[in-house]
Structures are given as C-alpha cells and as structure tokens.
Design a protein around this motif. Structure first.
Motif, mmCIF file in Angstrom:
data_model
loop_
_atom_site.group_PDB
_atom_site.id
_atom_site.type_symbol
_atom_site.label_atom_id
_atom_site.label_comp_id
_atom_site.label_asym_id
_atom_site.label_seq_id
_atom_site.Cartn_x
_atom_site.Cartn_y
_atom_site.Cartn_z
ATOM 1 N N VAL A 208 9.879 38.416 16.825
ATOM 2 C CA VAL A 208 11.161 38.536 16.134
ATOM 3 C C VAL A 208 11.662 39.958 16.360
ATOM 4 N N PRO A 209 12.868 40.139 16.918
ATOM 5 C CA PRO A 209 13.345 41.483 17.261
ATOM 6 C C PRO A 209 13.813 42.292 16.057
ATOM 7 N N MET A 210 12.924 42.460 15.088
ATOM 8 C CA MET A 210 13.243 43.315 13.957
ATOM 9 C C MET A 210 13.369 44.757 14.470
ATOM 10 N N LEU A 211 14.149 45.563 13.765
ATOM 11 C CA LEU A 211 14.423 46.925 14.213
ATOM 12 C C LEU A 211 13.142 47.717 14.435
ATOM 13 N N THR A 212 12.130 47.496 13.602
ATOM 14 C CA THR A 212 10.859 48.201 13.776
ATOM 15 C C THR A 212 10.189 47.869 15.109
ATOM 16 N N VAL A 213 10.434 46.653 15.601
ATOM 17 C CA VAL A 213 9.827 46.214 16.856
ATOM 18 C C VAL A 213 10.615 46.736 18.054
ATOM 19 N N THR A 214 11.940 46.653 17.980
ATOM 20 C CA THR A 214 12.776 47.001 19.135
ATOM 21 C C THR A 214 13.059 48.495 19.251
ATOM 22 N N HIS A 215 13.157 49.192 18.129
ATOM 23 C CA HIS A 215 13.538 50.608 18.159
ATOM 24 C C HIS A 215 12.492 51.529 17.525
ATOM 25 N N GLY A 216 11.461 50.968 16.936
ATOM 26 C CA GLY A 216 10.397 51.785 16.357
ATOM 27 C C GLY A 216 10.637 52.145 14.907
ATOM 28 N N ARG A 217 9.581 52.613 14.274
ATOM 29 C CA ARG A 217 9.652 52.921 12.853
ATOM 30 C C ARG A 217 10.507 54.152 12.563
ATOM 31 N N ALA A 218 10.512 55.144 13.440
ATOM 32 C CA ALA A 218 11.297 56.360 13.182
ATOM 33 C C ALA A 218 12.783 56.030 13.088
ATOM 34 N N GLU A 219 13.276 55.202 14.008
ATOM 35 C CA GLU A 219 14.684 54.815 13.973
ATOM 36 C C GLU A 219 14.966 53.930 12.757
ATOM 37 N N THR A 220 14.014 53.083 12.405
ATOM 38 C CA THR A 220 14.185 52.235 11.220
ATOM 39 C C THR A 220 14.327 53.093 9.971
ATOM 40 N N ARG A 221 13.534 54.139 9.877
ATOM 41 C CA ARG A 221 13.640 55.052 8.727
ATOM 42 C C ARG A 221 15.025 55.695 8.673
ATOM 43 N N ARG A 222 15.522 56.081 9.826
ATOM 44 C CA ARG A 222 16.853 56.700 9.872
ATOM 45 C C ARG A 222 17.933 55.712 9.446
ATOM 46 N N GLN A 223 17.814 54.476 9.907
ATOM 47 C CA GLN A 223 18.809 53.457 9.564
ATOM 48 C C GLN A 223 18.759 53.101 8.076
ATOM 49 N N ILE A 224 17.569 53.117 7.486
ATOM 50 C CA ILE A 224 17.461 52.867 6.044
ATOM 51 C C ILE A 224 18.260 53.911 5.282
ATOM 52 N N LEU A 225 18.132 55.174 5.672
ATOM 53 C CA LEU A 225 18.876 56.240 4.999
ATOM 54 C C LEU A 225 20.382 56.068 5.205
ATOM 55 N N ILE A 226 20.794 55.754 6.416
ATOM 56 C CA ILE A 226 22.227 55.589 6.713
ATOM 57 C C ILE A 226 22.829 54.463 5.867
ATOM 58 N N TYR A 227 22.172 53.310 5.845
ATOM 59 C CA TYR A 227 22.724 52.172 5.106
ATOM 60 C C TYR A 227 22.677 52.389 3.598
ATOM 61 N N THR A 228 21.691 53.137 3.134
ATOM 62 C CA THR A 228 21.657 53.440 1.705
ATOM 63 C C THR A 228 22.794 54.370 1.323
ATOM 64 N N VAL A 229 23.085 55.338 2.175
ATOM 65 C CA VAL A 229 24.235 56.225 1.939
ATOM 66 C C VAL A 229 25.534 55.423 1.914
ATOM 67 N N LEU A 230 25.663 54.449 2.816
ATOM 68 C CA LEU A 230 26.865 53.610 2.858
ATOM 69 C C LEU A 230 26.928 52.653 1.668
ATOM 70 N N LEU A 231 25.775 52.286 1.150
ATOM 71 C CA LEU A 231 25.712 51.378 0.002
ATOM 72 C C LEU A 231 26.242 52.026 -1.268
ATOM 73 N N VAL A 232 25.959 53.304 -1.460
ATOM 74 C CA VAL A 232 26.280 53.991 -2.715
ATOM 75 C C VAL A 232 27.760 53.884 -3.094
ATOM 76 N N PRO A 233 28.713 54.201 -2.199
ATOM 77 C CA PRO A 233 30.118 54.090 -2.622
ATOM 78 C C PRO A 233 30.562 52.667 -2.941
ATOM 79 N N VAL A 234 29.947 51.671 -2.305
ATOM 80 C CA VAL A 234 30.284 50.275 -2.619
ATOM 81 C C VAL A 234 29.828 49.949 -4.034
ATOM 82 N N ALA A 235 28.581 50.329 -4.339
ATOM 83 C CA ALA A 235 28.034 50.057 -5.672
ATOM 84 C C ALA A 235 28.828 50.786 -6.753
ATOM 85 N N LEU A 236 29.152 52.043 -6.513
ATOM 86 C CA LEU A 236 29.911 52.808 -7.503
ATOM 87 C C LEU A 236 31.354 52.336 -7.580
ATOM 88 N N GLY A 237 31.915 51.950 -6.441
ATOM 89 C CA GLY A 237 33.301 51.465 -6.428
ATOM 90 C C GLY A 237 33.487 50.237 -7.300
#
Length: 312
Positions: A208-237
C-alpha cells in the motif's frame, strides 16, 4: 467421538460465520464516529427536526457507513490478509465469503440511500450515495493502491457525515457544514500518518503506497506538521460561525495547541530516538488525535444545548 473428530468439528465451528462477524464487516468503530458527527451536524442545524425523523436519518446514515465498510472489506481482502492488524477480519480469515460481504454492502447501500431520501430529503440521500461511492470506489478501489495521497483525498469520505446530517435537517449546504467537513478532512492526514509511522511494515508488506512507504518517515513527519498547521485555522474558524459558542472556542484553542505541539514533537524526532522508545511520541499523538475530533464535535453539541436553554 474420537479426538480427531472433535478437533475437526472445533475447527469447522471456528470457520463458521457468526452474527458478530457480519457486524464486524460494517466496521462498527468507524461507524460510531460517523454516527456521532452526523448526529452533531443534524442537531446543530438551525432547523428543528422531529425526533423520529432525526432518529431515522441517523439510523440510515449509520447503515450507509456500514455498507461502505462491507464493500471496503470485500475489495481489500487481499491487503487485509497480509497486514497484522487486519488479518483476523471476517473475509481474510475465511469466516465470511467475499461474495457475502459484497452482497451485504450493495443491499445496505441501496436501502440506506432510499430510506434516507424518503425520511428526509433527496439531497441528503444523494450526498450519502456519493459518500458510499467515494469511499468504496474512489478511495478503496483506486486511491488506496495508487498514490501516497490516498489518505489526503480519500479523507473526504469520512468528512461527509456531518454535512449529510446538516442537509438532512436543512435541505441545503452552508458555510457551517463546509467547515465541519473541512475539520475532519484536514484532521485525517495527520491522524493516519501518525499511525503509519509505527505501522510502516504492515503497509510495506501489503504494498500500500502510504506516505511512509513511498517517501519515508522523515517526509511523513514533515507532512504531519504541515497538515496540522493547516488544520488549526479551519478548526478555529468553525468557532466563529453560528453553530459554535464559547465552549467550542475554548475547547478548540486548547485542543489545537496540544495537537500542534504533538505534531511539532513528531517533526523534531529522528528515527533513532523513535525506535529507542518504541515510537512513544507518535503513539501518544495518534491516541490524542482520536479524542481531538470527538471533543470538537462534542463541544459543538454542548453549545447547541446551551443555546436551546437560552444560556448562550
């Protein structure tokens, strides 16, 4: 009766489908989240809903979610058979035939959509039908096996229920419904990627081409931070719309601060540290993400109750 006969009978009994196996096909834990968010979408809507109609609507939304789960288990049996956490599901374990899961999923899809349309309105029914199609076909049959963006795009399937509940009550889509959708949609990637960080081997073995498999754990960690930052204004909005109040806004401020701190901690980690403590931080953030969504929608429900009592 000989020991051989006894053992053979016991094994045959173990392979027979029980009622609980058919319940498991419907993914009851996923269904519980669908039911809760759809219920909140229905109850916070600015249109009073007859209790019997509301109960009927939630019942058939739940059946629609169950239909999606059965269709997913039918198609993903080959993947589920390889992954440790899914190998004991009814279809890969051989307790339920694949054809039975398919038939159950199709019948429940038709019944849930038709009955929701008759009980509420056909816009809600159409949205439920699209949700089932999106999860079973777009996500399960295509995205999951084709792209590391499977969770990002496929997350829309899990984000529709509060919108379905809202439309069942109002017959239309509004900013509030879109923001409830957006809250779940943006929450899904960091939630699942946190899980994938400590379950990478399962996805790798199942191809299954999960991000951890295709791009590695380091990139997955970065994407988690990016999407969490993007999530915050939606939740607060969402906190500044008509469906929210002081309880939601206070809860959102605290929950998003904690979630953002967790995403930051995950991003700063290296694999050596993660392996050394058994991915303790990643598991902690994943567990918190489960409460995160429940508490946001629970706060909306509390604010709706306070408004109905004239307190807020």
């Amino acid at each position: 009766m000989t020991d051989l006969t006894t053992n053979t009978t016991a094994k045959a009994a173990e392979g027979e489908a029980r009622f609980g196996d058919y319940v498991q096909l419907l993914k009851p834990r996923v269904m519980s989240l669908v039911v809760f968010t759809a219920l909140v979408g229905l109850l916070v809507a600015p249109v009073p809903v007859d209790p019997m109609i509301g109960f009927t609507a939630i019942l058939f939304i739940a059946l629609g979610a169950g239909a999606s789960g059965a269709l997913n288990m039918w198609y993903d049996a080959d993947i589920d058979r390889v992954m440790r956490r899914t190998a004991r599901r009814p279809v890969p374990a051989g307790r339920v035939e694949a054809g039975e899961a398919l038939s159950l999923g199709l019948w429940l899809s038709a019944i849930s959509v038709a009955m929701l349309g008759l009980a509420t309105n056909w816009m809600a029914a159409g949205l439920l039908a699209f949700t089932i199609f999106f999860y079973a076909v777009v996500y399960t049959m295509w995205l999951k096996r084709a792209t590391p963006q499977n969770i990002v795009i496929g997350g829309a399937a899990g984000a529709f229920p509060p919108m379905v509940g809202w439309v069942a009550a109002t017959g239309s889509v509004s900013l509030e419904a879109l923001l409830m959708f957006g809250l779940i949609f943006m929450w899904t990637p960091p939630h699942f990627w946190a899980l994938a960080l400590f379950m990478k081997s399962d996805y790798h073995e199942a191809r299954v081409p999960m991000l951890t498999v295709t791009h590695g754990r380091a990139e997955t960690r970065r994407q988690i931070l990016i999407y969490t930052v993007l999530l915050v204004p939606v939740a607060l909005g969402l906190g500044f719309t008509s469906v929210a109040g002081p309880v939601y806004l206070a809860a959102a401020l605290v929950l998003n601060a904690v979630f953002l701190k967790g995403a930051w901690d995950i991003w700063r980690r290296d694999e050596a540290a993660a392996e050394a403590d058994g991915y303790a931080t990643e598991k902690r953030v994943f567990r918190f993400s489960l409460y995160y969504l429940f508490l946001h929608f629970g706060a909306l429900l509390v604010d709706a109750g306070l408004r109905s009592w004239g307190i807020a």
